[in-house]
Design a protein around this motif. Structure first.
Motif, PDB file in Angstrom:
ATOM      1  N   LEU A 346     103.150  81.697 -18.406  1.00 41.74           N
ATOM      2  CA  LEU A 346     102.851  82.503 -17.221  1.00 41.74           C
ATOM      3  C   LEU A 346     101.494  83.188 -17.350  1.00 41.74           C
ATOM      4  O   LEU A 346     100.744  83.296 -16.367  1.00 41.74           O
ATOM      5  CB  LEU A 346     103.944  83.556 -17.005  1.00 41.74           C
ATOM      6  N   ASN A 406     101.005  72.055 -13.555  1.00 42.80           N
ATOM      7  CA  ASN A 406     101.896  71.445 -14.542  1.00 42.80           C
ATOM      8  C   ASN A 406     102.706  72.497 -15.294  1.00 42.80           C
ATOM      9  O   ASN A 406     103.861  72.260 -15.642  1.00 42.80           O
ATOM     10  CB  ASN A 406     101.100  70.565 -15.504  1.00 42.80           C
ATOM     11  N   LEU A 407     102.104  73.659 -15.535  1.00 41.42           N
ATOM     12  CA  LEU A 407     102.863  74.737 -16.173  1.00 41.42           C
ATOM     13  C   LEU A 407     103.982  75.229 -15.262  1.00 41.42           C
ATOM     14  O   LEU A 407     105.053  75.626 -15.731  1.00 41.42           O
ATOM     15  CB  LEU A 407     101.935  75.895 -16.557  1.00 41.42           C
ATOM     16  N   ILE A 409     105.749  73.391 -13.291  1.00 42.11           N
ATOM     17  CA  ILE A 409     106.862  72.463 -13.554  1.00 42.11           C
ATOM     18  C   ILE A 409     107.532  72.825 -14.870  1.00 42.11           C
ATOM     19  O   ILE A 409     108.755  72.931 -14.959  1.00 42.11           O
ATOM     20  CB  ILE A 409     106.362  71.005 -13.609  1.00 42.11           C
ATOM     21  N   GLN A 410     106.725  73.036 -15.907  1.00 41.26           N
ATOM     22  CA  GLN A 410     107.276  73.245 -17.239  1.00 41.26           C
ATOM     23  C   GLN A 410     108.151  74.497 -17.293  1.00 41.26           C
ATOM     24  O   GLN A 410     109.208  74.479 -17.919  1.00 41.26           O
ATOM     25  CB  GLN A 410     106.123  73.336 -18.258  1.00 41.26           C
ATOM     26  N   GLY A 413     111.509  73.796 -16.041  1.00 39.74           N
ATOM     27  CA  GLY A 413     112.325  72.824 -16.761  1.00 39.74           C
ATOM     28  C   GLY A 413     112.729  71.668 -15.855  1.00 39.74           C
ATOM     29  O   GLY A 413     111.956  71.258 -14.976  1.00 39.74           O
ATOM     30  N   GLY A 414     113.940  71.156 -16.048  1.00 44.67           N
ATOM     31  CA  GLY A 414     114.397  70.007 -15.260  1.00 44.67           C
ATOM     32  C   GLY A 414     114.303  70.252 -13.760  1.00 44.67           C
ATOM     33  O   GLY A 414     113.978  69.333 -12.989  1.00 44.67           O
ATOM     34  N   TYR A 415     114.569  71.470 -13.337  1.00 44.24           N
ATOM     35  CA  TYR A 415     114.489  71.771 -11.904  1.00 44.24           C
ATOM     36  C   TYR A 415     113.076  71.531 -11.360  1.00 44.24           C
ATOM     37  O   TYR A 415     112.903  71.191 -10.201  1.00 44.24           O
ATOM     38  CB  TYR A 415     114.904  73.222 -11.636  1.00 44.24           C
ATOM     39  N   TYR A 417     111.162  69.184 -11.948  1.00 45.40           N
ATOM     40  CA  TYR A 417     110.916  67.757 -11.701  1.00 45.40           C
ATOM     41  C   TYR A 417     111.556  67.297 -10.390  1.00 45.40           C
ATOM     42  O   TYR A 417     111.296  66.189  -9.938  1.00 45.40           O
ATOM     43  CB  TYR A 417     111.477  66.959 -12.880  1.00 45.40           C
ATOM     44  N   MET A 418     112.385  68.169  -9.814  1.00 45.42           N
ATOM     45  CA  MET A 418     113.093  67.813  -8.580  1.00 45.42           C
ATOM     46  C   MET A 418     112.220  68.148  -7.371  1.00 45.42           C
ATOM     47  O   MET A 418     111.640  69.236  -7.308  1.00 45.42           O
ATOM     48  CB  MET A 418     114.420  68.572  -8.484  1.00 45.42           C
ATOM     49  N   VAL A 419     112.169  67.248  -6.438  1.00 44.21           N
ATOM     50  CA  VAL A 419     111.306  67.425  -5.270  1.00 44.21           C
ATOM     51  C   VAL A 419     111.646  68.709  -4.520  1.00 44.21           C
ATOM     52  O   VAL A 419     110.745  69.425  -4.063  1.00 44.21           O
ATOM     53  CB  VAL A 419     111.423  66.187  -4.356  1.00 44.21           C
ATOM     54  N   GLU A 424     106.593  70.241  -8.031  1.00 48.75           N
ATOM     55  CA  GLU A 424     105.966  68.954  -8.379  1.00 48.75           C
ATOM     56  C   GLU A 424     104.946  68.572  -7.307  1.00 48.75           C
ATOM     57  O   GLU A 424     103.957  67.899  -7.599  1.00 48.75           O
ATOM     58  CB  GLU A 424     107.006  67.855  -8.642  1.00 48.75           C
ATOM     59  N   VAL A 427     101.532  69.720  -8.303  1.00 46.76           N
ATOM     60  CA  VAL A 427     100.832  68.832  -9.237  1.00 46.76           C
ATOM     61  C   VAL A 427     100.212  67.669  -8.481  1.00 46.76           C
ATOM     62  O   VAL A 427      99.048  67.300  -8.720  1.00 46.76           O
ATOM     63  CB  VAL A 427     101.804  68.322 -10.326  1.00 46.76           C
ATOM     64  N   ARG A 428     100.972  67.079  -7.580  1.00 47.49           N
ATOM     65  CA  ARG A 428     100.459  65.917  -6.848  1.00 47.49           C
ATOM     66  C   ARG A 428      99.308  66.318  -5.924  1.00 47.49           C
ATOM     67  O   ARG A 428      98.313  65.613  -5.807  1.00 47.49           O
ATOM     68  CB  ARG A 428     101.585  65.241  -6.072  1.00 47.49           C
TER      69      ARG A 428
ATOM     70  N   PHE B 197     121.933  66.735 -13.820  1.00 48.99           N
ATOM     71  CA  PHE B 197     120.799  65.969 -14.396  1.00 48.99           C
ATOM     72  C   PHE B 197     121.289  64.920 -15.394  1.00 48.99           C
ATOM     73  O   PHE B 197     120.715  64.771 -16.486  1.00 48.99           O
ATOM     74  CB  PHE B 197     119.797  66.905 -15.095  1.00 48.99           C
ATOM     75  N   HIS B 256     116.431  63.792  -6.095  1.00 55.08           N
ATOM     76  CA  HIS B 256     115.189  63.266  -5.552  1.00 55.08           C
ATOM     77  C   HIS B 256     114.086  63.823  -6.448  1.00 55.08           C
ATOM     78  O   HIS B 256     113.799  65.008  -6.434  1.00 55.08           O
ATOM     79  CB  HIS B 256     115.057  63.757  -4.105  1.00 55.08           C
ATOM     80  N   LYS B 257     113.460  62.940  -7.240  1.00 50.93           N
ATOM     81  CA  LYS B 257     112.591  63.411  -8.317  1.00 50.93           C
ATOM     82  C   LYS B 257     111.125  63.032  -8.113  1.00 50.93           C
ATOM     83  O   LYS B 257     110.789  62.156  -7.329  1.00 50.93           O
ATOM     84  CB  LYS B 257     113.073  62.817  -9.662  1.00 50.93           C
ATOM     85  N   MET B 258     110.278  63.691  -8.918  1.00 51.81           N
ATOM     86  CA  MET B 258     108.847  63.387  -8.913  1.00 51.81           C
ATOM     87  C   MET B 258     108.583  61.954  -9.354  1.00 51.81           C
ATOM     88  O   MET B 258     107.682  61.286  -8.832  1.00 51.81           O
ATOM     89  CB  MET B 258     108.160  64.357  -9.866  1.00 51.81           C
ATOM     90  N   TYR B 417      94.186  57.701  -7.089  1.00 47.18           N
ATOM     91  CA  TYR B 417      95.080  58.596  -6.335  1.00 47.18           C
ATOM     92  C   TYR B 417      95.932  57.814  -5.339  1.00 47.18           C
ATOM     93  O   TYR B 417      96.847  58.373  -4.747  1.00 47.18           O
ATOM     94  CB  TYR B 417      94.229  59.640  -5.615  1.00 47.18           C
ATOM     95  N   ARG B 431     105.731  62.597 -16.615  1.00 51.00           N
ATOM     96  CA  ARG B 431     105.873  64.061 -16.584  1.00 51.00           C
ATOM     97  C   ARG B 431     107.219  64.536 -17.101  1.00 51.00           C
ATOM     98  O   ARG B 431     107.315  65.592 -17.740  1.00 51.00           O
ATOM     99  CB  ARG B 431     105.621  64.574 -15.155  1.00 51.00           C
ATOM    100  N   ILE B 432     108.289  63.752 -16.852  1.00 51.51           N
ATOM    101  CA  ILE B 432     109.632  64.199 -17.276  1.00 51.51           C
ATOM    102  C   ILE B 432     109.767  64.213 -18.792  1.00 51.51           C
ATOM    103  O   ILE B 432     110.569  64.964 -19.352  1.00 51.51           O
ATOM    104  CB  ILE B 432     110.724  63.301 -16.646  1.00 51.51           C
ATOM    105  N   ILE B 435     109.778  67.349 -20.551  1.00 48.35           N
ATOM    106  CA  ILE B 435     110.856  68.262 -20.184  1.00 48.35           C
ATOM    107  C   ILE B 435     112.196  67.853 -20.785  1.00 48.35           C
ATOM    108  O   ILE B 435     112.881  68.670 -21.392  1.00 48.35           O
ATOM    109  CB  ILE B 435     110.988  68.344 -18.644  1.00 48.35           C
ATOM    110  N   SER B 439     112.878  70.753 -23.704  1.00 47.39           N
ATOM    111  CA  SER B 439     111.500  70.873 -23.225  1.00 47.39           C
ATOM    112  C   SER B 439     110.557  71.036 -24.414  1.00 47.39           C
ATOM    113  O   SER B 439     110.977  71.399 -25.509  1.00 47.39           O
ATOM    114  CB  SER B 439     111.372  72.082 -22.300  1.00 47.39           C
ATOM    115  N   PHE B 591     103.482  91.028 -14.412  1.00 50.53           N
ATOM    116  CA  PHE B 591     103.512  89.910 -13.465  1.00 50.53           C
ATOM    117  C   PHE B 591     103.742  90.394 -12.048  1.00 50.53           C
ATOM    118  O   PHE B 591     104.373  89.721 -11.255  1.00 50.53           O
ATOM    119  CB  PHE B 591     104.579  88.909 -13.897  1.00 50.53           C
TER     120      PHE B 591
END
Lengths: 592, 592
Positions: A346, A406-407, A409-410, A413-415, A417-419, A424, A427-428, B197, B256-258, B417, B431-432, B435, B439, B591
């Motif tokens: 963070l 990217n951080l 996303i990190q 965690g797994g969440y 990576y979910m659209v 995510e 990042v795109r 997951f 639905h994933k990246m 791109y 990317r996954i 994680i 992670s 924060f």
């Protein structure tokens, strides 16, 4: 789903305290009487517009994308309505000159506006953004008639603009453009050829689109000195300036991209399209650089916006998600913001965002000084700083923004990576910023090769002198000693390194390409170290007195110096160790 | 579109020359008589299978994704047929024991197979990959009956497996699992609860799926010492071992994933599903770690595969794309591989790939030593190295792989791109890996907190001794002096740093979390420096003699030492400067 709240407190700090815009702007005749209060009113309104109108477009536009139907682009649901509101509220006119119908506010404020737009929906923001470069280019190089016709439409936002530069074989090297322009005999030209990757090449937001097109005149010299610039409207304006006959420019396809899916990236075909020359023949490339330089700084601002969005999303999730026992919390599952490893992520985001914002705003202010200061020396100094640091703002800030996304996303965690989570997409969307308007490698070569070495270090000297003067000033003396020391030693390293590289480059044609990216990271860090040291100096007394806002700024600055700035030393070591061997080996052997 | 060719020459070099598998494997009774020739035959066949059968699935599977219809998952077109061929060719059995119907080949070869599968289609590769961890777990902890029933099916590939660990509230900290298991009175259990997951939770590739599920017995202790492991088949096998009655486990949704869109990531519901306990009650988490550790090293292998694919795509494009004048080529537009800045990117990829492959294969060999060596000291040493470096292989290699994938986009410029080019999928798919299976932050904390500090540096000592012994050996003496020096000084830095951190951690509960990620990067670099120095030593004589293959290896090793290894110094500096202040500040202030 994430939501965005404009960071008005941090922006206020940068404008009022760090940059002292009250004093700086009132020193410019164009903005006399304009103070931080007015600035903050404008910024507050921009924040509300972005939060309320633009933010809802983001996820849906990513899913829907654009559609090409019968040669016309349809943008995602809501894009057109948001643009109508944008025009009605007068945002396109913000930083345009009063004589063109603009509001004549500092370009610094336009940066803040676009930071918010990109924090909420980068894809949508592409449509209005390109008008600014076209406005400046036409204002500088357009004939009286072109200016009278086009500038008010761009300023009001009734019409948008594109930069039609890239062709399939012509990307980083625009000297290879093949589009042709032939004189029609009536002062107009007929353009033919194909263009690629044209953002906003067509859409349904505005009644007309003003294409600025690079093409060659018959018999033009080969290479970059034979390219001319034209204005080619989608609809040819009639005598009253209304969109008239459809011009012979068409969209032959829209790209399917990794991100910014709501932004129509068009393949364009010109089939004898009517155009008007902008500026002198064969000077198109240098004229287009007015657009490109504005766009490059603009990309740095985009990067700050998307990085801020990433930071906010990560913080919000880290507060809410409980997982793992924390060192100082008794319960079984602590909010993950209590974990030092999560805080590291963070704070890395925070530091990239704050540093990026300081750099973008400071350069925005230099742009205003360059344009409006009474003293030619002050104008020149500002111009030098802008020229030197524009490639840095473009590349350093976008690389950092992708790291921030990217951080985000990190941290999720797994969440992440979910659209549905929405990070995510950050990042795109952020990824293109490292590529367009000159890839970051091109920026690095521009910085080291042109802005430093070919300039014999003059502009760099301006920047280093500025840092030295600040360090010696009363303000500089209030910065924490380790930061002052670190900034001074990095500046000294940069000076020596730049001299050594200039000397070596004279005999090694590969050197600039081999080390430019590392060099740009170093200059980016030098700028951040300067600005974070200034920030820490500005905060020092009130941080000690216990004011939480200033304590937080101090912690972020210290984190930057302790944890992120060491990258500069790695880049210095990498450049010093670079033996160039890899650049001259036979590629058939090396990459077999 | 990109195509993949297995890098058999580089693999042959690592196996035959760097690792000397002929000698190493023939020292293990299980593999006596197995030489590099046999290994290369297997690898060649794996390469053909991946190139011909798996590669065509990749782009299409990304577009199609998985579909959940009437509770059943349909995978993308071609996935099931490719899996049938996989089973027919006997690939699932490769590294399984002969007594279970396996081919009893080294797990090292299984790594090479999975490198190719992940280079060609990571999403598809998930389906077979998870069976390996399940196989090892059941073999270690399953009852005789469970082993007799399940192992042959997993070995043949007739059935696949999942790891049902994660729950909505239980990710990094699996001690908070809530799924329940109640005794049915007949030796079986009834499982209830939700899992999230779950990769390959359902699909249409195999006739049955073996879920390994973490759940709590009634009255189990809270936390990680109250979790048990169960096997829960999709279809309950009948007396003959054929899939019988449908079990009460269902898929309630797919994500639905990246990326890895062809891999079905399932939300699962257990409604009194019939299960069998694996191992002792309450020992599920440590038993599951057999799966997880195998899976973590497996993720490192995946990372090498996807990084190799990224490298190949970038090189192929850089050869073909012409843009810009190069320093040493007269024509207007040179292939961009002639530009030093592009080569910097290509060599960065090459170095990450080669270093990653050396580390993954070397660890794969250690796994075989750990499992099969006659000397218990040799087994222990191998076990120590695997335990220490598994989190490094997982995190360092996946971070580097994402960097490689992003460089593939960058080398392609705007084309990168575009979805059609195929390289942006590499970024999304890669990317996954940073994680899942813990992670990368969790890996870093595992490394520093458990594998180094809690172990009082014993395993680290094993690794440092190994490096010191090699440096002092005749082989070490043939490495270039600057590499030897650098490796030695980094090892010394690591030793001191680890001692200091151990001491500080005793009084600072935040320290491990605050510095673990930087520490892991340093250990990753130490491993790479060791392996690249060995590589350079192995190549030295033949590189000097002018053999192009060995010259190329030398250039890559030198590039690694000169240009990438300096990151380790930045990480050292960052750790030394870390004052921990940021970890203890009130997050509401920091924060805000």
């Amino acid at each position: 789903m994430r939501s965005f709240v404009a960071p008005l407190g941090e922006i206020r700090f940068i404008l009022r305290e760090l940059l002292d815009v009250d004093r700086e702007l009132s020193g410019l005749p164009a903005y006399r009487g304009l103070g931080a209060d007015t600035c903050e009113q404008v910024i507050g309104a921009a924040a509300r517009y972005a939060e309320d109108v633009v933010a809802p477009l983001n996820a849906r536009g990513d899913r829907e994308g654009c559609v090409l139907e019968a040669g016309e682009v349809r943008t995602p649901h809501g894009y057109a309505a948001a643009y109508r509101a944008f025009v009605e509220q007068g945002w396109p006119a913000l930083a345009c000159r009063a004589e063109d119908g603009g509001q004549a506010l500092p370009s610094l404020l336009n940066n803040v506006l676009y930071e918010f737009l990109n924090a909420t929906c980068p894809a949508w923001s592409m449509y209005p953004a390109l008008a600014h470069g076209a406005y400046h280019t036409l204002r500088h190089y357009g004939s009286e008639a072109l200016r009278r016709l086009y500038l008010p439409k761009l300023v009001s936002g009734e019409w948008t603009a594109t930069m039609c530069l890239t062709e399939p074989q012509s990307g980083s090297d625009l000297g290879t453009v093949r589009c042709r322009a032939e004189a029609a005999g009536d002062g107009t030209w007929r353009l033919g050829g194909a263009k690629l990757f044209i953002s906003g090449g067509d859409h349904d937001l505005a009644e007309n689109i003003v294409h600025l097109v690079l093409a060659r005149l018959p018999g033009a010299p080969a290479g970059s000195r034979g390219v001319s610039l034209f204005v080619v409207p989608k609809f040819i304006p009639d005598a009253a300036g209304r969109p008239g006959v459809r011009n012979a420019v068409s969209v032959t396809g829209i790209e399917h991209k990794m991100g910014i899916c709501g932004s129509a990236t068009c393949a364009m075909q010109f089939d004898g399209a009517v155009g008007w020359l902008v500026g002198a023949p064969h000077c198109g490339l240098s004229n287009a650089f007015v657009m490109m330089n504005a766009a490059r700084l603009g990309v740095g601002v985009q990067a700050v916006g998307i990085a801020e969005a990433a930071s906010q999303a990560a913080i919000a999730y880290a507060r809410q998600r409980r997982q793992g026992r924390a060192a100082n919390i008794a319960t079984e599952a602590a909010p993950i913001i209590a974990h030092a490893e999560v805080r590291r992520m963070l704070l890395t985001q925070k530091a990239w965002v704050e540093g990026g914002r300081m750099l973008a705003y400071w350069l925005g202010l230099q742009l205003d000084v360059e344009a409006h200061h009474e003293d030619p020396h002050a104008r020149q100094r500002a111009e030098d700083l802008v020229a030197l640091l524009t490639p840095v703002a473009k590349a350093f800030l976008t690389d950092n923004a992708s790291a921030c996304a990217n951080l985000a996303i990190q941290v999720h965690g797994g969440y992440g990576y979910m659209v549905e989570t929405g990070v995510e997409q950050l990042v795109r969307d952020a990824r293109i910023m490292q590529i367009y308007e000159g890839s970051n490698g091109i920026q690095a070569i521009d910085l080291l090769g042109r802005k430093v070495i070919a300039d014999d270090g003059r502009r760099l000297r301006v920047f280093l002198d500025l840092i030295a003067a600040w360090l010696a000033s009363p303000g500089g003396q209030t910065a924490p000693a380790p930061m002052r020391q670190r900034l001074g030693s990095l500046a000294a390293d940069v000076e020596v390194l730049s001299r050594v590289l200039s000397a070596r480059a004279a005999s090694d044609p590969h050197l600039v390409g081999a080390v430019a990216t590392d060099y740009l990271r170093i200059i980016g860090h030098l700028a951040f170290a300067y600005l974070f040291a200034r920030s820490a100096a500005t905060c020092a007394a009130r941080a000690v007195a216990g004011d939480p806002f200033f304590q937080a700024r101090h912690v972020v600055a210290a984190f930057y110096f302790n944890r992120l700035l060491p990258e500069a030393d790695a880049c210095l070591a990498a450049i010093r160790a670079c033996d160039g061997d890899f650049a001259v080996r036979d590629d058939a052997i090396l990459f077999s």
